[in-house]
Design an enzyme around this catalytic site. Structure first.
Site, mmCIF file in Angstrom:
data_model
loop_
_atom_site.group_PDB
_atom_site.id
_atom_site.type_symbol
_atom_site.label_atom_id
_atom_site.label_comp_id
_atom_site.label_asym_id
_atom_site.label_seq_id
_atom_site.Cartn_x
_atom_site.Cartn_y
_atom_site.Cartn_z
ATOM 1 N N TRP A 156 75.243 85.326 27.447
ATOM 2 C CA TRP A 156 74.001 85.717 28.154
ATOM 3 C C TRP A 156 73.835 84.942 29.462
ATOM 4 C CZ3 TRP A 156 73.047 83.746 22.945
ATOM 5 C CH2 TRP A 156 73.193 84.736 21.979
ATOM 6 N N GLN A 336 48.787 100.659 28.721
ATOM 7 C CA GLN A 336 47.708 101.337 27.995
ATOM 8 C C GLN A 336 46.694 101.950 28.967
ATOM 9 O OE1 GLN A 336 47.962 101.644 24.797
ATOM 10 N NE2 GLN A 336 46.029 102.685 24.401
ATOM 11 N N GLY A 339 47.697 105.217 30.276
ATOM 12 C CA GLY A 339 47.883 106.333 29.341
ATOM 13 C C GLY A 339 49.317 106.853 29.419
ATOM 14 N N GLU A 363 65.546 80.249 28.998
ATOM 15 C CA GLU A 363 65.205 78.857 29.379
ATOM 16 C C GLU A 363 64.266 78.197 28.357
ATOM 17 O OE1 GLU A 363 64.925 77.952 33.508
ATOM 18 O OE2 GLU A 363 66.181 79.652 34.039
ATOM 19 N N GLU A 367 58.909 79.181 21.097
ATOM 20 C CA GLU A 367 58.941 78.194 19.997
ATOM 21 C C GLU A 367 59.477 76.854 20.518
ATOM 22 O OE1 GLU A 367 60.056 81.373 19.846
ATOM 23 O OE2 GLU A 367 58.469 82.147 18.557
HETATM 24 N N1 COS Z 1 64.850 65.097 30.024
HETATM 25 C C1 COS Z 1 65.693 64.070 29.878
HETATM 26 N N2 COS Z 1 66.212 63.710 28.684
HETATM 27 C C2 COS Z 1 65.852 64.430 27.612
HETATM 28 C C3 COS Z 1 64.964 65.524 27.701
HETATM 29 C C4 COS Z 1 64.452 65.841 28.972
HETATM 30 N N3 COS Z 1 63.602 66.856 29.145
HETATM 31 N N4 COS Z 1 64.790 66.052 26.467
HETATM 32 C C5 COS Z 1 65.539 65.302 25.629
HETATM 33 N N5 COS Z 1 66.179 64.332 26.341
HETATM 34 C C6 COS Z 1 67.058 63.296 25.817
HETATM 35 C C7 COS Z 1 66.348 62.402 24.793
HETATM 36 O O1 COS Z 1 65.705 61.347 25.421
HETATM 37 C C8 COS Z 1 67.497 61.927 23.936
HETATM 38 O O2 COS Z 1 68.210 60.903 24.596
HETATM 39 P P1 COS Z 1 68.394 59.437 23.918
HETATM 40 O O3 COS Z 1 69.111 59.651 22.618
HETATM 41 O O4 COS Z 1 69.186 58.672 24.921
HETATM 42 O O5 COS Z 1 67.010 58.905 23.719
HETATM 43 C C9 COS Z 1 68.433 63.140 23.941
HETATM 44 O O6 COS Z 1 68.127 63.892 25.091
HETATM 45 C C10 COS Z 1 68.287 63.994 22.696
HETATM 46 O O7 COS Z 1 66.927 64.372 22.609
HETATM 47 P P2 COS Z 1 66.282 64.958 21.281
HETATM 48 O O8 COS Z 1 66.663 64.119 20.112
HETATM 49 O O9 COS Z 1 64.844 65.175 21.562
HETATM 50 O O10 COS Z 1 67.054 66.347 21.167
HETATM 51 P P3 COS Z 1 66.888 67.533 20.170
HETATM 52 O O11 COS Z 1 68.218 67.935 19.722
HETATM 53 O O12 COS Z 1 65.823 67.229 19.157
HETATM 54 O O13 COS Z 1 66.418 68.742 21.138
HETATM 55 C C11 COS Z 1 64.977 70.229 22.314
HETATM 56 C C12 COS Z 1 65.259 68.796 21.823
HETATM 57 C C13 COS Z 1 64.785 71.236 21.200
HETATM 58 C C14 COS Z 1 63.689 70.093 23.083
HETATM 59 C C15 COS Z 1 66.134 70.660 23.224
HETATM 60 O O14 COS Z 1 67.321 70.877 22.513
HETATM 61 C C16 COS Z 1 65.831 71.913 24.010
HETATM 62 O O15 COS Z 1 65.047 71.909 24.970
HETATM 63 N N6 COS Z 1 66.488 73.019 23.630
HETATM 64 C C17 COS Z 1 66.325 74.282 24.313
HETATM 65 C C18 COS Z 1 67.388 74.469 25.308
HETATM 66 C C19 COS Z 1 67.135 75.716 26.054
HETATM 67 O O16 COS Z 1 66.158 75.850 26.749
HETATM 68 N N7 COS Z 1 68.069 76.652 25.922
HETATM 69 C C20 COS Z 1 67.957 77.883 26.595
HETATM 70 C C21 COS Z 1 69.281 78.252 27.087
HETATM 71 S S1 COS Z 1 69.438 78.088 28.767
HETATM 72 S S2 COS Z 1 68.760 79.868 29.333
#
Ligand code: COS
Length: 379
Positions: A156, A336, A339, A363, A367
């Site tokens: 994608w 809507q 119509g 992006e 959720e």
């Molecule tokens: N900026 C900088 N660092 C970030 C950050 C941000 N916005 N978000 C997380 N981090 C860092 C954290 O600080 C952590 O680093 P340290 O271990 O050094 O402290 C690391 O990244 C991992 O963070 P975390 O444990 O919070 O990661 P998770 O796996 O829990 O994921 C979410 C967090 C779900 C918020 C993240 O995976 C996300 O945004 N996913 C969606 C991605 C997306 O938008 N995909 C769409 C495809 S592109 S169209």
């Protein structure tokens, strides 16, 4: 608190508005119908400086602020979200990432042509089995000394076939989890890199969405962005800014549909009155206008924080979450209010309704935005 736009911001909004009316509107229905990438229009957007809005003039950009970026995105998205997504990805995921984290050589080589619109870029994170859980990547970039050996599939990808420069997020050392991920600059034409099938989508059908295949692609070490293992943080940071762009896109889809509906309800008569004279219509228009204004203020707040060097992760997620939901609600109501006319293509609102849906998905889904927001509020 100061709510007035500067003269420059008003001017750039007018330029974007005129461009959308005169260059994007003609043919927008046919491009959607036939899934045609707006190549000519994207070239003109480059000439206007809209593909490097926030990039410093030193690197060929327009040196504008993030508020101007929101204004431009809203105006373009009122008419053609397939064109505005190119602007969003190129600006906030590709140019911003390169300008903030790239080396001088990377900026000279890649950022300048991207900011000037001579080339366009793509951001490649999602995979068949990993999009939102961004640490679960299967694409690998094995360290071979002077280069990385890249293997895997990305899914994608916006600008998938039209881009020349691809920022690819890949796993170098799975044992280090998110600390083993790198962001690599891959160029179109590198041996082993092929563009896969084009997606046949519900909305933003003019945008060029493909899978990408990497088979033993040798990516030179100088194409890595930032330190070894910094790719996950890089991706998260650029997505924070990207969410302002998509929020503004959703805002534009909503306000575009609202403007069409407002106009239509003043013209269309029923029961001896204009639809706009009926209270049922007036209440719908009032709700649409209120929600759109709230979405706009959330976009401006996130952009203002970014412009002032303040943390904006929560604000950009709030803006994207809310604006994308407003885009969905407003476009459904706009259909809507029309119509039967709303259900046919000539009236534009059915396309805006289909286009709105992706803003709740790409992006980071709604959720994911709730995860980011709730983590911030619970800190
Ligand atoms: N900026 C900088 N660092 C970030 C950050 C941000 N916005 N978000 C997380 N981090 C860092 C954290 O600080 C952590 O680093 P340290 O271990 O050094 O402290 C690391 O990244 C991992 O963070 P975390 O444990 O919070 O990661 P998770 O796996 O829990 O994921 C979410 C967090 C779900 C918020 C993240 O995976 C996300 O945004 N996913 C969606 C991605 C997306 O938008 N995909 C769409 C495809 S592109 S169209």
């Amino acid at each position: 608190m100061y709510f007035e736009l500067t003269e420059e911001q008003k001017l750039v909004r007018q330029v974007a508005r005129d461009f959308a009316q005169t260059k994007l509107k003609p043919g927008v229905i046919e491009r959607d119908e036939n899934q045609l990438f707006p190549a000519e229009q994207v070239k003109m957007l480059g000439e206007l400086g809209f593909l490097g809005i926030m990039v410093s003039p030193e690197y060929g950009g327009s040196g504008m602020d993030a508020i101007s970026y929101v204004l431009i995105m809203e105006e373009l998205s009122k008419i053609d979200a397939s064109a505005s997504v190119v602007v969003s990805v190129n600006n906030s995921l590709v140019c911003y990432g390169l300008e903030k984290y790239g080396t001088f050589q990377q900026k000279e080589k890649f950022l300048v042509p991207l900011a000037q619109g001579e080339q366009i870029g793509a951001f490649c994170l999602s995979e068949p089995d990993a999009g939102y859980d961004a640490t679960a990547l299967r694409t690998t970039a094995i360290d071979m000394g002077d280069h990385y050996l890249l293997n895997g599939v990305k899914n994608w990808i916006t600008n998938g076939n039209s881009a020349s420069v691809y920022l690819v997020i890949a796993q170098t050392d799975a044992t280090r989890k998110h600390k083993g991920i790198n962001a690599l600059i891959v160029e179109k034409g590198m041996e082993g890199f092929t563009v896969g099938a084009k997606e046949n989508k519900m909305g933003i059908r003019g945008s060029d969405t493909h899978s990408l295949h990497f088979s033993d692609v040798k990516v030179p070490k100088e194409n890595r962005i930032g330190e070894d293992g910094s790719g996950f943080k890089f991706a998260m940071e650029v997505l924070e800014g990207g969410r302002i762009g998509i929020a503004a896109q959703a805002l534009g889809i909503a306000s575009g549909a609202y403007e069409v509906a407002l106009n239509y309800t003043k013209q269309r008569r029923a029961f001896g009155k204009a639809l706009a004279d009926l209270q049922a219509t007036q209440f719908k228009l009032a709700d649409m206008a209120t929600e759109i204004e709230a979405a706009r203020l959330l976009c401006f707040k996130a952009a203002w924080l970014k412009d002032n060097g303040l943390p904006f992760a929560q604000a950009s997620s709030m803006a994207k979450l809310y604006a994308s939901e407003v885009a969905m609600r407003t476009t459904v109501e706009a259909v809507q209010l029309h119509g039967g006319y709303g259900f046919v293509k000539e009236y534009h609102v059915e396309r805006l309704m289909r286009d709105a849906k992706i803003t709740q998905i790409y992006e980071g889904t709604s959720e994911i935005q709730r995860i980011v927001i709730s983590r911030e509020v619970l800190k």
